[in-house]
Design a protein around this motif. Structure first.
Motif, PDB file in Angstrom:
ATOM      1  N   MET A  50       0.832  -1.209   0.000  1.00 40.52           N
ATOM      2  CA  MET A  50       0.000   0.000   0.000  1.00 40.52           C
ATOM      3  C   MET A  50       0.868   1.262   0.000  1.00 40.52           C
ATOM      4  N   SER A  51       2.004   1.204   0.661  1.00 39.24           N
ATOM      5  CA  SER A  51       2.884   2.383   0.688  1.00 39.24           C
ATOM      6  C   SER A  51       3.500   2.644  -0.685  1.00 39.24           C
ATOM      7  N   VAL A  52       3.780   1.602  -1.432  1.00 39.87           N
ATOM      8  CA  VAL A  52       4.326   1.790  -2.781  1.00 39.87           C
ATOM      9  C   VAL A  52       3.313   2.535  -3.645  1.00 39.87           C
ATOM     10  N   PHE A  53       2.049   2.204  -3.504  1.00 37.78           N
ATOM     11  CA  PHE A  53       1.012   2.796  -4.346  1.00 37.78           C
ATOM     12  C   PHE A  53       0.516   4.152  -3.852  1.00 37.78           C
ATOM     13  N   PHE A  54       0.477   4.368  -2.544  1.00 37.70           N
ATOM     14  CA  PHE A  54      -0.239   5.534  -2.028  1.00 37.70           C
ATOM     15  C   PHE A  54       0.563   6.456  -1.126  1.00 37.70           C
ATOM     16  N   ALA A  55       1.857   6.271  -0.993  1.00 34.34           N
ATOM     17  CA  ALA A  55       2.651   7.128  -0.109  1.00 34.34           C
ATOM     18  C   ALA A  55       4.046   7.342  -0.684  1.00 34.34           C
ATOM     19  N   LEU A  85      14.233 -11.463   1.872  1.00 39.33           N
ATOM     20  CA  LEU A  85      13.005 -11.563   1.087  1.00 39.33           C
ATOM     21  C   LEU A  85      12.163 -10.288   1.107  1.00 39.33           C
ATOM     22  N   VAL A  86      12.099  -9.601   2.230  1.00 37.40           N
ATOM     23  CA  VAL A  86      11.262  -8.395   2.308  1.00 37.40           C
ATOM     24  C   VAL A  86      11.765  -7.305   1.357  1.00 37.40           C
ATOM     25  N   PRO A  87      13.066  -6.979   1.332  1.00 39.08           N
ATOM     26  CA  PRO A  87      13.530  -5.993   0.337  1.00 39.08           C
ATOM     27  C   PRO A  87      13.327  -6.466  -1.107  1.00 39.08           C
ATOM     28  N   LEU A  88      13.477  -7.758  -1.354  1.00 39.38           N
ATOM     29  CA  LEU A  88      13.245  -8.286  -2.696  1.00 39.38           C
ATOM     30  C   LEU A  88      11.791  -8.084  -3.119  1.00 39.38           C
ATOM     31  N   ILE A  89      10.875  -8.354  -2.236  1.00 34.78           N
ATOM     32  CA  ILE A  89       9.450  -8.173  -2.541  1.00 34.78           C
ATOM     33  C   ILE A  89       9.141  -6.695  -2.745  1.00 34.78           C
ATOM     34  N   LEU A  90       9.748  -5.825  -1.958  1.00 31.56           N
ATOM     35  CA  LEU A  90       9.569  -4.379  -2.148  1.00 31.56           C
ATOM     36  C   LEU A  90      10.048  -3.969  -3.542  1.00 31.56           C
ATOM     37  N   TYR A  91      11.204  -4.454  -3.935  1.00 29.53           N
ATOM     38  CA  TYR A  91      11.745  -4.136  -5.257  1.00 29.53           C
ATOM     39  C   TYR A  91      10.801  -4.619  -6.364  1.00 29.53           C
ATOM     40  N   LEU A  92      10.351  -5.858  -6.272  1.00 29.86           N
ATOM     41  CA  LEU A  92       9.448  -6.398  -7.281  1.00 29.86           C
ATOM     42  C   LEU A  92       8.114  -5.648  -7.316  1.00 29.86           C
ATOM     43  N   THR A  93       7.643  -5.221  -6.164  1.00 29.02           N
ATOM     44  CA  THR A  93       6.406  -4.432  -6.111  1.00 29.02           C
ATOM     45  C   THR A  93       6.600  -3.104  -6.826  1.00 29.02           C
ATOM     46  N   LYS A  94       7.733  -2.458  -6.603  1.00 35.89           N
ATOM     47  CA  LYS A  94       8.012  -1.189  -7.280  1.00 35.89           C
ATOM     48  C   LYS A  94       8.113  -1.383  -8.797  1.00 35.89           C
ATOM     49  N   VAL A  95       8.698  -2.489  -9.219  1.00 33.60           N
ATOM     50  CA  VAL A  95       8.783  -2.776 -10.652  1.00 33.60           C
ATOM     51  C   VAL A  95       7.389  -2.977 -11.232  1.00 33.60           C
ATOM     52  N   MET A  96       6.561  -3.774 -10.561  1.00 39.23           N
ATOM     53  CA  MET A  96       5.193  -4.007 -11.052  1.00 39.23           C
ATOM     54  C   MET A  96       4.376  -2.721 -11.025  1.00 39.23           C
ATOM     55  N   TYR A  97       4.584  -1.903 -10.006  1.00 42.41           N
ATOM     56  CA  TYR A  97       3.851  -0.642  -9.870  1.00 42.41           C
ATOM     57  C   TYR A  97       4.085   0.275 -11.077  1.00 42.41           C
ATOM     58  N   SER A  98       5.285   0.251 -11.613  1.00 47.87           N
ATOM     59  CA  SER A  98       5.616   1.138 -12.718  1.00 47.87           C
ATOM     60  C   SER A  98       4.813   0.833 -13.989  1.00 47.87           C
ATOM     61  N   PHE A  99       4.201  -0.337 -14.068  1.00 50.43           N
ATOM     62  CA  PHE A  99       3.430  -0.721 -15.251  1.00 50.43           C
ATOM     63  C   PHE A  99       1.933  -0.477 -15.132  1.00 50.43           C
ATOM     64  N   PHE A 100       1.450  -0.130 -13.938  1.00 50.88           N
ATOM     65  CA  PHE A 100       0.010  -0.062 -13.719  1.00 50.88           C
ATOM     66  C   PHE A 100      -0.420   1.251 -13.075  1.00 50.88           C
ATOM     67  N   THR A 101      -1.692   1.564 -13.258  1.00 48.56           N
ATOM     68  CA  THR A 101      -2.324   2.676 -12.562  1.00 48.56           C
ATOM     69  C   THR A 101      -3.001   2.100 -11.320  1.00 48.56           C
ATOM     70  N   PRO A 102      -2.806   2.707 -10.162  1.00 50.16           N
ATOM     71  CA  PRO A 102      -3.377   2.130  -8.941  1.00 50.16           C
ATOM     72  C   PRO A 102      -4.902   2.064  -8.979  1.00 50.16           C
ATOM     73  N   SER A 103      -5.423   0.905  -8.648  1.00 52.14           N
ATOM     74  CA  SER A 103      -6.849   0.689  -8.436  1.00 52.14           C
ATOM     75  C   SER A 103      -6.972  -0.471  -7.453  1.00 52.14           C
ATOM     76  N   PHE A 104      -8.169  -0.672  -6.943  1.00 57.79           N
ATOM     77  CA  PHE A 104      -8.383  -1.740  -5.975  1.00 57.79           C
ATOM     78  C   PHE A 104      -7.913  -3.082  -6.524  1.00 57.79           C
ATOM     79  N   ILE A 105      -8.311  -3.410  -7.739  1.00 55.82           N
ATOM     80  CA  ILE A 105      -7.982  -4.712  -8.330  1.00 55.82           C
ATOM     81  C   ILE A 105      -6.486  -4.841  -8.594  1.00 55.82           C
ATOM     82  N   VAL A 106      -5.860  -3.792  -9.102  1.00 53.99           N
ATOM     83  CA  VAL A 106      -4.418  -3.844  -9.392  1.00 53.99           C
ATOM     84  C   VAL A 106      -3.627  -4.050  -8.103  1.00 53.99           C
TER      85      VAL A 106
END
Length: 171
Positions: A50-55, A85-106
């Motif tokens: 949620m912080s990657v998308f909204f903060a 694992l936690v920093p790796l997941i954060l990195y992957l989340t940031k990568v995925m975030y760059s391809f999408f517009t935030p919405s509930f489903i995304v």
């Protein structure tokens, strides 16, 4: 210059989510851990996603390493896989975030992907070091499925409050 409140709310919320994961596991141990299934609460991952998308969080990787280290030391007593694992997941989340517009489903789908990947990597690490001998099929049906279902329900309940808090604190 105005200092954003998220600077204080983010680490506080992250640690509350981590300890809430442990409290839920302890309180509902009979329901979360039985002979047929295991449920792993991952509310701290919800907070991170949620912080990657909204903060706009300062030093998110520092906090990811810190929360991974805290989990390892508090719950297991040794520095282990969460530290990596936690920093790796954060990195992957940031990568995925760059391809999408935030919405509930995304956000939901990325959260579920993160949990599935996190849980699967944790399983593989435990298989490699000999901590488990459970088959992949048993793991998927007995741990991954129930974990995804529980965290899906937590996401649906907590999405609006966490999003509102993060957007309010980021102003």
């Amino acid at each position: 210059m105005r200092i954003s409140k998220i600077r204080y709310y983010y680490p506080l919320g992250l640690f509350i989510a981590l300890f809430l994961d442990g409290a839920l596991s302890d309180t509902f141990a009979g329901n979360f851990f039985n002979s047929n299934s295991t449920i792993e609460s991952r509310l701290f991952l919800l907070w991170i996603v949620m912080s990657v998308f909204f903060a706009e969080v300062e030093h998110p990787y520092f906090w990811a390493v810190t929360i991974g280290l805290t989990f390892d030391l508090f719950f297991t007593g040794i520095i282990g896989p969460f530290f990596m694992l936690v920093p790796l997941i954060l990195y992957l989340t940031k990568v995925m975030y760059s391809f999408f517009t935030p919405s509930f489903i995304v956000v939901l789908l990325i959260y579920l992907i993160d949990i599935a990947l996190f849980t699967l990597l944790f399983y593989w690490i435990n298989v490699l070091i000999g901590f488990t001998s459970v088959s992949l099929a048993s793991f998927i049906s007995g741990t991954l499925g129930p974990t995804l279902a529980f965290n899906l329900a937590a996401f649906v309940i907590l999405y609006v409050p966490i999003k509102g808090l993060m957007e309010l604190a980021s102003r």
